[in-house]
Design a protein around this motif. Structure first.
Motif, short mmCIF file in Angstrom:
data_model
loop_
_atom_site.label_atom_id
_atom_site.label_comp_id
_atom_site.label_asym_id
_atom_site.label_seq_id
_atom_site.Cartn_x
_atom_site.Cartn_y
_atom_site.Cartn_z
N MET A 6 0.83 -1.20 0.00
CA MET A 6 0.00 0.00 0.00
C MET A 6 0.87 1.25 0.00
O MET A 6 0.57 2.23 -0.69
N ARG A 7 1.96 1.22 0.76
CA ARG A 7 2.86 2.38 0.80
C ARG A 7 3.41 2.68 -0.59
O ARG A 7 3.45 3.84 -1.03
N ALA A 8 3.82 1.62 -1.29
CA ALA A 8 4.35 1.81 -2.64
C ALA A 8 3.27 2.35 -3.58
O ALA A 8 3.54 3.24 -4.40
N ALA A 9 2.05 1.84 -3.44
CA ALA A 9 0.95 2.29 -4.31
C ALA A 9 0.60 3.75 -4.04
O ALA A 9 0.35 4.52 -4.98
N ILE A 10 0.61 4.15 -2.76
CA ILE A 10 0.29 5.54 -2.42
C ILE A 10 1.36 6.48 -2.98
O ILE A 10 1.06 7.54 -3.54
N LYS A 11 2.63 6.09 -2.83
CA LYS A 11 3.71 6.94 -3.34
C LYS A 11 3.64 7.06 -4.86
O LYS A 11 3.88 8.14 -5.43
N THR A 12 3.30 5.97 -5.54
CA THR A 12 3.17 6.02 -6.99
C THR A 12 2.02 6.94 -7.39
O THR A 12 2.15 7.77 -8.31
N ALA A 13 0.90 6.82 -6.67
CA ALA A 13 -0.25 7.68 -6.95
C ALA A 13 0.09 9.14 -6.71
O ALA A 13 -0.32 10.03 -7.48
N ALA A 14 0.85 9.42 -5.66
CA ALA A 14 1.23 10.81 -5.36
C ALA A 14 2.11 11.37 -6.47
O ALA A 14 1.96 12.53 -6.88
N ARG A 15 3.06 10.55 -6.98
CA ARG A 15 3.93 11.02 -8.06
C ARG A 15 3.14 11.32 -9.33
O ARG A 15 3.53 12.17 -10.13
N LYS A 16 2.02 10.62 -9.50
CA LYS A 16 1.20 10.82 -10.70
C LYS A 16 0.13 11.89 -10.49
O LYS A 16 -0.79 12.03 -11.30
N GLY A 17 0.22 12.60 -9.36
CA GLY A 17 -0.65 13.74 -9.15
C GLY A 17 -1.95 13.46 -8.46
O GLY A 17 -2.84 14.33 -8.43
N ASP A 18 -2.12 12.27 -7.87
CA ASP A 18 -3.36 11.97 -7.16
C ASP A 18 -3.42 12.83 -5.90
O ASP A 18 -2.63 12.64 -4.98
N PRO A 19 -4.39 13.76 -5.80
CA PRO A 19 -4.42 14.64 -4.63
C PRO A 19 -4.73 13.90 -3.33
O PRO A 19 -4.27 14.31 -2.26
N GLN A 20 -5.50 12.80 -3.41
CA GLN A 20 -5.83 12.07 -2.18
C GLN A 20 -4.58 11.47 -1.54
O GLN A 20 -4.51 11.35 -0.31
#
Length: 420
Positions: A16-30
């Motif tokens: 989950m940590r890896a997925a959240i960091k990937t989402a953050a790099r792709k601009g996911d505001p959540q």
């Protein structure tokens, strides 16, 4: 390090940590919510942005809402549950997940804890303990809570959290569970170390620390169960250990959750409430003139800066929410603290107003079948604790910079230096 710690971390937090960091790099505001220190210090502008974006916002990992009506709806809708299943995981990950459970310490967010199981198991566990937490039973604790407050307030507090806000609720819940009072500071230390398990995507070192502390609690509680079977008292745990239909793991999960829920929310409520009232002397003056308003001041504190900021639900069957179709397996994050400042429900929501007529409409205790079992106890301890604190020390002042907890889901003060 306990056997299997790395595997458990990977399945619970690492992926989950890896997925959240990937989402953050792709601009996911959540995804910002989980790692952005600015959002951690003051999450309310973030909640406002989510609320103003749409009633229900789709992210790369989950849906989110900061609208009061939708947050309440997802909490009450039985199409959404808290139970996680490994059926939707890739086969190798599912195998790791099942393996990791075999030797895992049992914490507040591990099955069979009520916090993470759905009916019918949740119904059975809750029925066993709910009679102790009825409004009538809790009101009967008033004299004991007042006596505990008076004892704690004999000495001037230097740090309001360490010297008062933490000790009051842990003393009360320790008595309810038959735990010796000389263990209360140890349980506070264990509880503080385990509290981050409610967050998503913990770093490995932090997870390892939480697991070690949960293991210490497990070991002590199993010995406590054995003592109570030999010499039962009139406390709740003495009653529970006599039941044939509860195994030790179920007892451990139930006792651990009651212990954590019994003081975590209230520590934050008392610390935040005292801090807010010292920062808003006009509101404290209202309460001195109208002491019957103290219960409403507690509700407003819970609304204004919720001790529990958010909760998540997993869709169990196709459902509609806010005009959007939610598919099984999708997660909806209910931003409770954001919903508590929804201007559609609360006028001037960013103002702290102890006379607010609908302050009790907050969602800080969740809702539906998972409505907080200890809500009545937290309210009573908040009312008595804050009232007696300012009656005993009317000139209480902040003396230095408060320090906030680093957790995301739980919000409160770790330290609040004061002077008389």
């Amino acid at each position: 390090m306990l056997p299997g710690t790395a595997v458990r971390w990977a399945t619970k937090h690492g992926f989950m940590r890896a997925a959240i960091k990937t989402a953050a790099r792709k601009g996911d505001p959540q995804a910002r919510f989980f790692f952005d220190p600015v959002v951690r210090r003051d999450p309310y502008p973030f909640y406002r942005t989510v609320r103003e974006t749409a009633p229900l916002v789709r992210g790369r990992l989950m849906w989110a809402t900061a609208h009061h009506d939708l947050a309440g709806a997802v909490l009450r809708n039985d199409a959404f549950g808290v139970g996680f299943t490994d059926r939707r995981l890739p086969a190798p990950v599912g195998l790791m997940f099942r393996f990791s459970r075999r030797s895992s310490p049992i914490g507040p967010v591990d099955p069979p804890s009520m916090l993470v199981v759905d009916p019918p198991d949740h119904t059975r566990y809750r029925r066993l303990v709910s009679k102790v937490f009825t409004a009538r039973a809790i009101e009967g604790l008033r004299p004991r809570i007042e006596a505990t407050c008076a004892e704690l307030l004999r000495d001037k507090p230097a740090d309001l959290v360490a010297d008062f806000a933490a000790l009051l609720p842990v003393t009360v819940i320790a008595e309810i569970l038959g735990i010796p009072l000389d263990m209360r500071r140890q349980f506070l230390a264990w509880g503080n170390a385990a509290a981050p398990t409610l967050d998503m995507g913990l770093a490995f070192r932090q997870y390892r620390r939480t697991e070690i502390n949960i293991k210490h609690v497990n070991t002590w509680m199993r010995g406590h169960f054995a003592r109570l079977r030999r010499e039962p008292g009139d406390d709740l745990l003495s009653q529970l250990v006599q039941l044939d239909d509860l195994g030790d793991d179920e007892l451990l999960a139930t006792a651990g959750l009651l212990l954590a829920a019994g003081f975590e929310t209230t520590v934050n409520l008392l610390g935040t409430g005292a801090w807010l009232l010292m920062r808003h002397p006009d509101q404290l003056a209202v309460l001195r003139d109208r002491p019957e308003r103290w219960p409403n001041a507690v509700e407003e504190t819970l609304r204004y800066d919720s001790p529990v900021q958010l909760t998540a639900r997993v869709c169990q069957r196709p459902a509609e929410l806010g005009g959007r179709r939610i598919e099984p397996g999708q997660v909806v994050m209910a931003m409770l603290a954001g919903a508590n400042r929804d201007p559609a429900v609360f006028a001037d929501p960013d103002a702290y107003d102890v006379t607010r007529p609908n302050a009790r409409d907050h969602l800080s205790f969740s809702g539906g079948v998972h409505y907080c079992l200890g809500a009545a106890l937290a309210r009573l301890e908040g009312e008595i604790g804050l009232r007696m604190l300012f009656e005993r020390y009317p000139d209480l002042r902040i003396d230095g910079e408060p320090r906030r907890r680093t957790t995301r889901v739980l919000r409160g003060l770790e330290s609040l230096p004061v002077t008389i």
